[in-house]
Design a protein around this motif. Structure first.
Motif, PDB file in Angstrom:
ATOM      1  N   VAL A 103       0.797  -1.048   0.544  1.00 53.78           N
ATOM      2  CA  VAL A 103       0.004  -0.159   0.342  1.00 53.78           C
ATOM      3  C   VAL A 103       0.657   1.260   0.034  1.00 53.78           C
ATOM      4  N   GLU A 104       0.852   1.969  -0.877  1.00 55.05           N
ATOM      5  CA  GLU A 104       1.322   3.203  -1.090  1.00 55.05           C
ATOM      6  C   GLU A 104       0.693   4.230  -0.849  1.00 55.05           C
ATOM      7  N   VAL A 105       0.847   5.153   0.511  1.00 57.33           N
ATOM      8  CA  VAL A 105      -0.011   6.313   0.411  1.00 57.33           C
ATOM      9  C   VAL A 105       0.748   7.507   0.694  1.00 57.33           C
ATOM     10  N   LEU A 106       0.257   7.973  -0.213  1.00 58.31           N
ATOM     11  CA  LEU A 106      -0.041   9.451  -0.790  1.00 58.31           C
ATOM     12  C   LEU A 106       0.188  10.196   0.159  1.00 58.31           C
ATOM     13  N   GLY A 107       0.567  11.723  -0.798  1.00 59.73           N
ATOM     14  CA  GLY A 107       0.556  12.917  -0.213  1.00 59.73           C
ATOM     15  C   GLY A 107       1.632  13.484   0.656  1.00 59.73           C
ATOM     16  N   THR A 108       2.964  12.524   0.897  1.00 65.89           N
ATOM     17  CA  THR A 108       3.536  12.896   1.802  1.00 65.89           C
ATOM     18  C   THR A 108       4.804  13.009   0.861  1.00 65.89           C
ATOM     19  N   HIS A 109       6.312  13.437   1.321  1.00 67.05           N
ATOM     20  CA  HIS A 109       7.403  13.502   0.568  1.00 67.05           C
ATOM     21  C   HIS A 109       8.347  12.488   1.195  1.00 67.05           C
ATOM     22  N   PRO A 110       8.919  11.319   1.017  1.00 64.55           N
ATOM     23  CA  PRO A 110       8.378  10.437  -0.154  1.00 64.55           C
ATOM     24  C   PRO A 110       7.086   9.397   0.027  1.00 64.55           C
ATOM     25  N   PRO A 111       6.130   9.006  -0.467  1.00 67.95           N
ATOM     26  CA  PRO A 111       5.063   8.052  -0.141  1.00 67.95           C
ATOM     27  C   PRO A 111       5.699   7.394   0.981  1.00 67.95           C
ATOM     28  N   ARG A 112       4.355   7.153   1.714  1.00 72.41           N
ATOM     29  CA  ARG A 112       4.193   5.942   2.588  1.00 72.41           C
ATOM     30  C   ARG A 112       4.589   4.879   2.164  1.00 72.41           C
ATOM     31  N   GLN A 113       4.848   3.809   2.860  1.00 69.38           N
ATOM     32  CA  GLN A 113       5.022   2.263   1.941  1.00 69.38           C
ATOM     33  C   GLN A 113       4.525   1.732   2.949  1.00 69.38           C
ATOM     34  N   LEU A 114       3.632   0.664   2.922  1.00 70.41           N
ATOM     35  CA  LEU A 114       3.153  -0.249   4.031  1.00 70.41           C
ATOM     36  C   LEU A 114       2.936  -1.207   3.471  1.00 70.41           C
TER      37      LEU A 114
END
Length: 212
Positions: A103-114
């Motif tokens: 799961v890639e969480v957008l809106g952060t730099h870099p995107p957060r990976q779960l």
């Protein structure tokens, strides 16, 4: 566009709530074998199993004990068989992309990976989604108690989790639709939070119907 301040992603918080909304794009199933209208489990599953890709606009209204007014967000959903799902905010800032077990969480730099293995409720929900799209009714029943009413012209499906990890996060999910088009998702979390998500402007590609 989103109204209100975003919250951090948590397994039982608003981030989890939004991911639930994402996965519900394809969760369409039934616990009862048939209805007086003739609308059956097989009919429902076969209709969604034919979908190879889908896009839609969404409007989500979330109510929470942490805020005084509902939070409203808008954006786009997309799905590609067999395991790609995405929910993107309309302003291009925020959302989620699911590929396989990641799961890639957008809106952060870099995107957060779960990783789904680290979030059992999400893993259960994704497993149910994939089972739905492949027509695997036994896996669906493993995770939910299901109540379907209506017909192909307008149906309502309530999903109540039976797995403890999922039940700790979600009280129930109610889906509304017409044929194999999902039009609304109502989600009640165990902590009392609630959301209503509506889908519009859907573009769906399907496999051709088999020859008689």
């Amino acid at each position: 566009m989103t109204t209100g301040n975003p919250k951090p992603v948590r397994s039982h918080g608003s981030g989890f709530h939004s991911l639930v909304s994402l996965f519900c794009l394809g969760i369409l199933l039934s616990a009862q074998p048939a209805f007086a209208s003739g609308w059956t489990l097989t009919d429902l599953l076969q209709g969604f199993a034919r979908i190879t890709s889908a896009t839609a606009r969404y409007t989500e209204t979330r109510s929470s004990s942490f805020v005084d007014i509902p939070l409203i967000s808008r954006g786009h959903f997309s799905y590609r068989a067999p395991d790609y799902l995405a929910k993107r905010a309309g302003n291009g800032d925020g959302g989620y992309i699911v590929r396989g077990n990641e799961v890639e969480v957008l809106g952060t730099h870099p995107p957060r990976q779960l990783h789904l293995d680290d979030y059992p409720p999400l893993a259960a929900l994704v497993a149910a989604l994939r089972a739905t799209l492949s027509g695997d009714a036994s896996t669906l029943h493993r995770y939910f108690d299901l109540r379907l009413s209506g017909s192909a012209n307008g149906w309502r499906l309530q999903l109540t989790p039976t797995q403890p990890a999922l039940a700790q996060a979600i009280r129930d999910i109610t889906l509304h639709g017409i044929a194999n088009r999902l039009t609304r998702v109502d989600i009640r979390q165990a902590n009392g939070d609630h959301s209503e998500l509506t889908l519009s402007h859907q573009v769906i590609r399907e496999q051709p119907h088999p020859a008689p």
